[in-house]
Design a protein around this motif. Structure first.
Motif, short mmCIF file in Angstrom:
data_model
loop_
_atom_site.label_atom_id
_atom_site.label_comp_id
_atom_site.label_asym_id
_atom_site.label_seq_id
_atom_site.Cartn_x
_atom_site.Cartn_y
_atom_site.Cartn_z
N GLN A 1 -3.56 71.96 -5.99
CA GLN A 1 -2.62 71.02 -5.38
C GLN A 1 -1.32 70.95 -6.17
O GLN A 1 -0.23 70.84 -5.58
N VAL A 2 -1.40 71.04 -7.48
CA VAL A 2 -0.19 71.05 -8.29
C VAL A 2 0.58 72.35 -8.07
O VAL A 2 1.82 72.36 -7.98
N GLN B 1 13.62 69.07 6.44
CA GLN B 1 12.80 67.91 6.79
C GLN B 1 11.33 68.17 6.53
O GLN B 1 10.60 67.29 6.06
N LYS B 2 10.88 69.38 6.84
CA LYS B 2 9.48 69.74 6.60
C LYS B 2 9.15 69.67 5.12
O LYS B 2 8.10 69.13 4.72
N ASN B 3 10.02 70.20 4.29
CA ASN B 3 9.80 70.16 2.85
C ASN B 3 9.84 68.74 2.31
O ASN B 3 9.09 68.39 1.39
N ARG C 1 6.85 66.91 0.20
CA ARG C 1 7.05 66.27 -1.10
C ARG C 1 6.69 64.78 -1.05
O ARG C 1 6.07 64.26 -1.99
N HIS C 2 7.05 64.11 0.02
CA HIS C 2 6.75 62.67 0.13
C HIS C 2 5.26 62.41 0.00
O HIS C 2 4.84 61.56 -0.80
N ARG D 1 5.56 74.67 -5.71
CA ARG D 1 6.19 75.55 -4.72
C ARG D 1 7.20 74.79 -3.87
O ARG D 1 8.21 75.36 -3.42
N PHE D 2 6.94 73.51 -3.67
CA PHE D 2 7.83 72.67 -2.86
C PHE D 2 8.76 71.82 -3.72
O PHE D 2 9.32 70.84 -3.26
#
Length: 208
Positions: free
Chosen positions: A166-167, A125-127, A131-132, A172-173
């Motif tokens: 940021q990219v 959920q954290k990931n 991503r969202h 990483r995610f």
């Protein structure tokens, strides 16, 4: 100058890029975010905000990455990272703020740790949260990019210094960057430039 940094800190990464692009001599001191060293008395005596990065100069210690970038731009003018035209300069700043004020703050380590420790959000959920919000942010800035190799024009600016970290974190995610071809192209090109390569997390002395 001494930069207080952590190899995976996006905000510190921005400043490392700018220092390298401008060719400014500096030393670096590692502050391990995972060990909460930023909250230690030794560090907060220098930066009362307890955040990274901080830049120690002859005039004192300056916190907040965008303030540091602006100060470097005003005091080391030989290699400008902002256009000379006022309107173009505002466009670069707007792009930087979209990353540093809108995307990064709700996806940084403090927020992710709060989701896990206080709200009992699991890793999946954290990931998904991460991503969202990155995807939503990238949707907003994808079409702001006007350059082919860099965000604006044919030379790196502060926009590139803000975008590339940021990219890096988005990857990483496991954010699918194929949906953002302009951002992806800039990221790939910048990572062929030595100043960006030397600033990359995997090339830092404190990289784990």
């Amino acid at each position: 100058m001494k930069l207080y940094t952590y190899f995976r800190s996006s905000a510190a990464y921005r400043v490392r890029i700018a220092l390298n692009l401008k060719g400014i001599a500096h030393e670096m001191s590692a502050v391990n975010l995972l060990k909460a060293e930023q909250t230690s008395e030794q560090y907060t005596n220098k930066n009362s905000q307890g955040l990274l990065p901080a830049l120690e100069t002859e005039q004192g210690v300056l916190a907040q990455s965008l303030a540091i970038l602006e100060w470097l731009e005003e005091t080391h003018t030989e290699t400008p990272l902002l256009p000379s035209d006022a309107w173009q300069k505002a466009q670069v700043r707007s792009f930087c703020y979209a990353i540093a004020c809108d995307i990064h703050p709700i996806d940084n380590l403090r927020v992710l740790k709060y989701l896990s420790s206080e709200l009992n959000v699991d890793d999946e959920q954290k990931n998904a949260w991460y991503r969202h919000w990155v995807i939503e942010g990238f949707k907003k800035i994808e079409n702001l990019i006007t350059g082919d190799k860099f965000c604006f024009g044919d030379k790196p600016t502060l926009a590139d210094a803000c975008l590339i970290p940021q990219v890096f974190n988005a990857l990483r995610f496991n954010v699918d960057m194929s949906q953002f071809p302009k951002i992806d192209a800039v990221y790939k090109h910048c990572n062929t430039v030595q100043a960006f390569i030397d600033a990359a997390p995997e090339n830092q002395f404190d990289a784990a």
